[in-house]
Design a protein around this motif. Structure first.
Motif, PDB file in Angstrom:
ATOM      1  N   LEU A  93       0.822  -1.202   0.000  1.00 20.07           N
ATOM      2  CA  LEU A  93       0.000   0.000   0.000  1.00 20.07           C
ATOM      3  C   LEU A  93       0.861   1.259   0.000  1.00 20.07           C
ATOM      4  CD1 LEU A  93      -2.944   1.156   0.337  1.00 20.07           C
ATOM      5  CD2 LEU A  93      -2.475   1.193   2.796  1.00 20.07           C
ATOM      6  N   LEU A  94       1.826   1.321   0.921  1.00 22.04           N
ATOM      7  CA  LEU A  94       2.643   2.526   1.090  1.00 22.04           C
ATOM      8  C   LEU A  94       3.603   2.758  -0.071  1.00 22.04           C
ATOM      9  CD1 LEU A  94       3.427   2.153   4.897  1.00 22.04           C
ATOM     10  CD2 LEU A  94       1.768   3.694   3.842  1.00 22.04           C
ATOM     11  N   ASN A  95       4.063   1.678  -0.694  1.00 20.34           N
ATOM     12  CA  ASN A  95       4.999   1.817  -1.815  1.00 20.34           C
ATOM     13  C   ASN A  95       4.297   1.954  -3.160  1.00 20.34           C
ATOM     14  OD1 ASN A  95       7.077   1.641  -0.013  1.00 20.34           O
ATOM     15  ND2 ASN A  95       7.863  -0.329  -0.706  1.00 20.34           N
ATOM     16  N   GLY A  96       2.973   1.989  -3.134  1.00 27.39           N
ATOM     17  CA  GLY A  96       2.221   2.241  -4.356  1.00 27.39           C
ATOM     18  C   GLY A  96       2.075   1.057  -5.282  1.00 27.39           C
ATOM     19  N   TYR A  97       2.333  -0.165  -4.775  1.00 28.99           N
ATOM     20  CA  TYR A  97       2.246  -1.332  -5.648  1.00 28.99           C
ATOM     21  C   TYR A  97       0.809  -1.613  -6.076  1.00 28.99           C
ATOM     22  CZ  TYR A  97       6.981  -2.190  -3.896  1.00 28.99           C
ATOM     23  OH  TYR A  97       8.305  -2.065  -3.563  1.00 28.99           O
TER      24      TYR A  97
ATOM     25  N   GLU B  42      -7.244   0.673  -5.812  1.00 29.91           N
ATOM     26  CA  GLU B  42      -7.305   1.535  -4.639  1.00 29.91           C
ATOM     27  C   GLU B  42      -7.741   0.644  -3.478  1.00 29.91           C
ATOM     28  OE1 GLU B  42      -9.817   5.278  -2.753  1.00 29.91           O
ATOM     29  OE2 GLU B  42      -9.965   4.866  -4.896  1.00 29.91           O
ATOM     30  N   VAL B  43      -6.799   0.298  -2.629  1.00 25.08           N
ATOM     31  CA  VAL B  43      -7.047  -0.700  -1.589  1.00 25.08           C
ATOM     32  C   VAL B  43      -7.268  -0.035  -0.236  1.00 25.08           C
ATOM     33  CG1 VAL B  43      -6.098  -2.682  -0.345  1.00 25.08           C
ATOM     34  CG2 VAL B  43      -5.718  -2.451  -2.815  1.00 25.08           C
ATOM     35  N   GLU B  44      -8.365  -0.394   0.396  1.00 23.29           N
ATOM     36  CA  GLU B  44      -8.630   0.000   1.772  1.00 23.29           C
ATOM     37  C   GLU B  44      -8.368  -1.211   2.666  1.00 23.29           C
ATOM     38  OE1 GLU B  44     -12.305   1.178   4.801  1.00 23.29           O
ATOM     39  OE2 GLU B  44     -12.701   0.813   2.668  1.00 23.29           O
ATOM     40  N   ILE B  45      -7.505  -1.032   3.669  1.00 19.12           N
ATOM     41  CA  ILE B  45      -7.217  -2.115   4.608  1.00 19.12           C
ATOM     42  C   ILE B  45      -7.939  -1.825   5.915  1.00 19.12           C
ATOM     43  CG2 ILE B  45      -5.438  -3.397   5.843  1.00 19.12           C
ATOM     44  CD1 ILE B  45      -3.450  -2.651   3.697  1.00 19.12           C
ATOM     45  N   GLN B  46      -8.846  -2.714   6.276  1.00 19.43           N
ATOM     46  CA  GLN B  46      -9.611  -2.574   7.513  1.00 19.43           C
ATOM     47  C   GLN B  46      -9.028  -3.497   8.584  1.00 19.43           C
ATOM     48  OE1 GLN B  46     -13.685  -3.538   6.623  1.00 19.43           O
ATOM     49  NE2 GLN B  46     -13.990  -1.785   5.270  1.00 19.43           N
ATOM     50  N   GLN B  47      -8.842  -2.961   9.784  1.00 24.45           N
ATOM     51  CA  GLN B  47      -8.311  -3.759  10.871  1.00 24.45           C
ATOM     52  C   GLN B  47      -9.376  -4.705  11.429  1.00 24.45           C
ATOM     53  OE1 GLN B  47      -5.585  -1.968  13.728  1.00 24.45           O
ATOM     54  NE2 GLN B  47      -5.749  -0.002  12.657  1.00 24.45           N
ATOM     55  N   GLY B  48      -8.901  -5.820  12.024  1.00 23.43           N
ATOM     56  CA  GLY B  48      -9.775  -6.757  12.698  1.00 23.43           C
ATOM     57  C   GLY B  48      -9.626  -6.620  14.200  1.00 23.43           C
TER      58      GLY B  48
ATOM     59  N   LYS C  34      -6.226 -11.321  -9.569  1.00 22.33           N
ATOM     60  CA  LYS C  34      -4.837 -11.564  -9.947  1.00 22.33           C
ATOM     61  C   LYS C  34      -3.961 -10.362  -9.611  1.00 22.33           C
ATOM     62  CE  LYS C  34      -1.864 -12.960 -13.789  1.00 22.33           C
ATOM     63  NZ  LYS C  34      -1.792 -13.337 -15.237  1.00 22.33           N
ATOM     64  N   ALA C  35      -4.450  -9.158  -9.908  1.00 23.09           N
ATOM     65  CA  ALA C  35      -3.676  -7.947  -9.630  1.00 23.09           C
ATOM     66  C   ALA C  35      -3.435  -7.773  -8.132  1.00 23.09           C
ATOM     67  CB  ALA C  35      -4.396  -6.726 -10.197  1.00 23.09           C
ATOM     68  N   PHE C  36      -4.464  -8.075  -7.333  1.00 28.65           N
ATOM     69  CA  PHE C  36      -4.312  -7.949  -5.881  1.00 28.65           C
ATOM     70  C   PHE C  36      -3.293  -8.964  -5.366  1.00 28.65           C
ATOM     71  CE2 PHE C  36      -5.345  -8.871  -1.469  1.00 28.65           C
ATOM     72  CZ  PHE C  36      -5.405  -7.590  -0.935  1.00 28.65           C
ATOM     73  N   ALA C  37      -3.356 -10.182  -5.870  1.00 28.69           N
ATOM     74  CA  ALA C  37      -2.409 -11.214  -5.450  1.00 28.69           C
ATOM     75  C   ALA C  37      -0.981 -10.826  -5.819  1.00 28.69           C
ATOM     76  CB  ALA C  37      -2.781 -12.552  -6.081  1.00 28.69           C
ATOM     77  N   GLU C  38      -0.774 -10.411  -7.046  1.00 26.38           N
ATOM     78  CA  GLU C  38       0.577 -10.043  -7.497  1.00 26.38           C
ATOM     79  C   GLU C  38       1.140  -8.880  -6.690  1.00 26.38           C
ATOM     80  OE1 GLU C  38       0.499 -11.330 -12.215  1.00 26.38           O
ATOM     81  OE2 GLU C  38      -0.187  -9.323 -11.645  1.00 26.38           O
ATOM     82  N   SER C  39       0.324  -7.861  -6.462  1.00 23.87           N
ATOM     83  CA  SER C  39       0.780  -6.686  -5.726  1.00 23.87           C
ATOM     84  C   SER C  39       1.075  -7.017  -4.265  1.00 23.87           C
ATOM     85  CB  SER C  39      -0.269  -5.576  -5.802  1.00 23.87           C
ATOM     86  OG  SER C  39      -0.576  -5.252  -7.136  1.00 23.87           O
TER      87      SER C  39
ATOM     88  N   LEU D 111       1.942  -9.995  -3.002  1.00 22.34           N
ATOM     89  CA  LEU D 111       3.161 -10.797  -2.918  1.00 22.34           C
ATOM     90  C   LEU D 111       4.400  -9.943  -3.159  1.00 22.34           C
ATOM     91  CD1 LEU D 111       2.030 -14.064  -4.769  1.00 22.34           C
ATOM     92  CD2 LEU D 111       2.109 -13.601  -2.309  1.00 22.34           C
ATOM     93  N   ARG D 112       4.284  -8.985  -4.036  1.00 21.01           N
ATOM     94  CA  ARG D 112       5.386  -8.039  -4.260  1.00 21.01           C
ATOM     95  C   ARG D 112       5.668  -7.261  -2.975  1.00 21.01           C
ATOM     96  NH1 ARG D 112       5.219  -2.854  -8.419  1.00 21.01           N
ATOM     97  NH2 ARG D 112       7.379  -2.135  -8.049  1.00 21.01           N
ATOM     98  N   GLY D 113       4.593  -6.851  -2.302  1.00 15.94           N
ATOM     99  CA  GLY D 113       4.749  -6.131  -1.042  1.00 15.94           C
ATOM    100  C   GLY D 113       5.414  -6.976   0.025  1.00 15.94           C
ATOM    101  N   TRP D 114       5.022  -8.254   0.109  1.00  9.09           N
ATOM    102  CA  TRP D 114       5.611  -9.137   1.111  1.00  9.09           C
ATOM    103  C   TRP D 114       7.088  -9.402   0.841  1.00  9.09           C
ATOM    104  CZ3 TRP D 114       4.696 -10.454   5.827  1.00  9.09           C
ATOM    105  CH2 TRP D 114       3.405 -10.325   6.344  1.00  9.09           C
ATOM    106  N   LYS D 115       7.429  -9.607  -0.389  1.00  6.73           N
ATOM    107  CA  LYS D 115       8.842  -9.836  -0.726  1.00  6.73           C
ATOM    108  C   LYS D 115       9.677  -8.608  -0.368  1.00  6.73           C
ATOM    109  CE  LYS D 115      11.899 -10.948  -4.635  1.00  6.73           C
ATOM    110  NZ  LYS D 115      12.681 -11.970  -3.891  1.00  6.73           N
ATOM    111  N   ASP D 116       9.154  -7.433  -0.684  1.00 11.21           N
ATOM    112  CA  ASP D 116       9.867  -6.199  -0.388  1.00 11.21           C
ATOM    113  C   ASP D 116       9.943  -5.951   1.119  1.00 11.21           C
ATOM    114  OD1 ASP D 116      11.213  -3.817  -1.153  1.00 11.21           O
ATOM    115  OD2 ASP D 116       9.382  -2.676  -0.803  1.00 11.21           O
ATOM    116  N   TYR D 117       8.869  -6.276   1.826  1.00 10.64           N
ATOM    117  CA  TYR D 117       8.842  -6.084   3.278  1.00 10.64           C
ATOM    118  C   TYR D 117       9.879  -6.956   3.974  1.00 10.64           C
ATOM    119  CZ  TYR D 117       7.096  -6.221   8.099  1.00 10.64           C
ATOM    120  OH  TYR D 117       7.000  -6.177   9.478  1.00 10.64           O
TER     121      TYR D 117
END
Length: 337
Positions: free
Chosen positions: A58-62, A69-75, A232-237, A239-245
Motif C-alpha cells: 500500500l505505502l509503496n504504491g504497488y 485503490e485498496v482499503e485495509i480494515q483492521q480486525g 490476480k492484480a491484488f495477489a501479485e501486488s 506478494l510483491r509487497g511481502w517480498k519487499d517487506y
C-alpha cells in the motif's frame, strides 16, 4: 431438508448474491479521476507486522500501480472476517487455509487467492522452566487455545494425547503469573511481551507437527468469477509487497503500523520481523519446495484429507473446490526458484 432449513438457505443465498453484486458495482468506481478499482482487505487482527507485506504494498504504491485503490480494515477479537467476505461485505480477507476449507465444507462461497505465509506462526508457548520437550509432554496438561482450531484435534489424534482446553482470552496475564501455564501464541508477538515482563519462554511451532496450513488471502467466489483480473492484480501486488517487506527496507511500514495501532512499537516491529525471518514463516523452506505465494495442490489435497479423517470436514472436497489456479499468478501455482 426441513422447511425451516430450506427457508434459511434460500434467504442466505439471496443475501450473499445481493452483497456480492453490490461489491462488484463498487469496484468499478473511479478514484481521483483515475480508473482505480476500489477493493477492501479485512485483516484477521489489529494491524501488526504479521500484516506488514500488505501495508508495504500500500505505502509503496504497488496496488496503485496495478490499478487498485485498496482499503485495509483492521480486525480484532470477535471479528469474523471469513463470514464478511462470504457475505460480500469486503473483497478480500485473511485466514488459515484449513479455516477456508471448513468454510467451504459448510457452504460459504469463498475461495483461495494466495499464501502470504507458507508456515503458520501459531505456536504453543510455555515457561522455559517447564520441562516440555515434545508434543507428547502435553499429555494431561491444560492448554489455553482457541477451541475451534483444527490443530487441537490433529494433536490429539496424531500424538495420541489428551489435554484440557482453556478458551483463549487473547492475553498473557495468566501465563505470566503461573509457571505451569501453557497457551497458544504467535511466535511474532506473545513471546516478546512475555520476555518484556522478565519471563523466559519456550515455543513449539504448530507447523513443525507435519500439519502446516498456510495463512492465505481469501475472496468471495462470485467476486472472483466476475473480476478475475482484480483478484490476480491484488495477489501479485500483495506478494510483491511481502517480498519487499521481508527482503527490503520495512522502516516506513513499521512507522505506519506504530501510528495506526498503539500496540505496535519499534521494538515489537523489529522482533516480529526477525521472528518471521528466523522461523521461515513467509517464504517457507525452499528445500521442501515452499516459496512465497505458493498453494501447492497436492498439499492442499492432503490438508483436506486430514480434516476429513478427523471428521471436521464432511464433504468430498477437492482442491478445485477451493481454488481456481487459472486466474492466479504463477507464484501461486509453481514454486519460485
Amino acid at each position: 431438508m426441513s422447511k425451516k432449513a430450506w427457508i434459511l438457505n434460500t434467504c442466505l443465498g439471496v443475501l450473499l448474491s445481493g452483497c456480492a453484486n453490490d461489491r462488484t458495482d463498487e469496484v468499478e468506481a473511479e478514484a481521483d479521476g483515475q480508473a482505480l478499482r476500489k477493493v477492501t482487505l479485512k485483516l484477521d487482527w489489529y494491524a501488526e507486522p504479521a500484516h506488514g507485506g500488505f501495508y508495504q504494498a500500500l505505502l509503496n504504491g504497488y496496488y496503485e500501480e496495478a490499478g487498485l485503490e485498496v482499503e485495509i480494515q483492521q480486525g480484532g477479537p470477535g471479528v469474523m472476517p471469513l463470514q464478511a467476505v462470504a457475505l460480500g461485505r469486503v473483497d478480500f480477507t485473511l485466514g488459515r487455509i484449513d479455516d477456508a476449507i471448513i468454510g467451504v465444507d459448510r457452504g460459504l462461497p469463498v475461495q483461495l487467492v494466495a499464501a502470504y505465509m507458507e508456515k503458520d506462526p501459531q505456536a504453543i508457548m510455555f515457561h522455559a522452566s517447564n520441562p516440555i520437550d515434545s508434543w507428547e509432554d502435553l499429555d494431561g496438561k491444560s492448554i489455553m487455545v482457541n477451541p475451534g482450531n483444527a490443530f487441537v484435534a490433529v494433536l490429539r489424534k496424531r500424538k495420541q494425547i489428551d489435554f484440557s482446553v482453556i478458551p483463549l482470552d487473547y492475553g498473557i496475564q495468566r501465563f505470566l503469573k503461573d509457571p505451569d501455564f501453557i497457551q497458544q501464541c504467535f511466535v511474532t508477538s506473545q513471546p516478546y511481551f512475555a520476555k518484556q515482563q522478565g519471563v523466559e519462554v519456550g515455543v513449539m511451532l504448530l507447523s513443525d507437527e507435519d500439519y502446516s496450513p498456510e495463512r492465505v488471502v481469501i475472496t468471495n467466489t462470485t467476486f472472483a468469477e466476475e473480476n478475475p483480473e482484480i483478484v490476480k492484480a491484488f495477489a501479485e501486488s500483495s506478494l510483491r509487497g511481502w517480498k519487499d517487506y521481508m527482503e527490503g527496507d520495512p522502516s516506513k511500514t513499521h512507522e505506519y503500523l506504530t501510528g495506526i495501532h498503539n500496540g505496535n512499537t519499534d521494538e515489537l516491529n523489529a522482533y516480529s520481523h526477525k521472528a518471521m525471518s528466523e522461523y521461515k514463516v513467509v517464504f517457507g523452506d525452499a528445500s521442501l519446495g515452499e516459496s512465497l505465494g505458493l498453494i501447492d495442490e497436492s498439499k492442499l489435497e492432503k490438508t483436506i484429507e486430514t480434516l476429513r479423517d478427523l471428521e471436521i470436514v464432511k464433504q468430498e472436497l477437492r482442491a478445485s473446490d477451493l481454488i481456481d489456479y487459472s486466474i492466479l499468478p504463477e507464484a501461486v501455482r509453481v514454486p519460485v526458484k
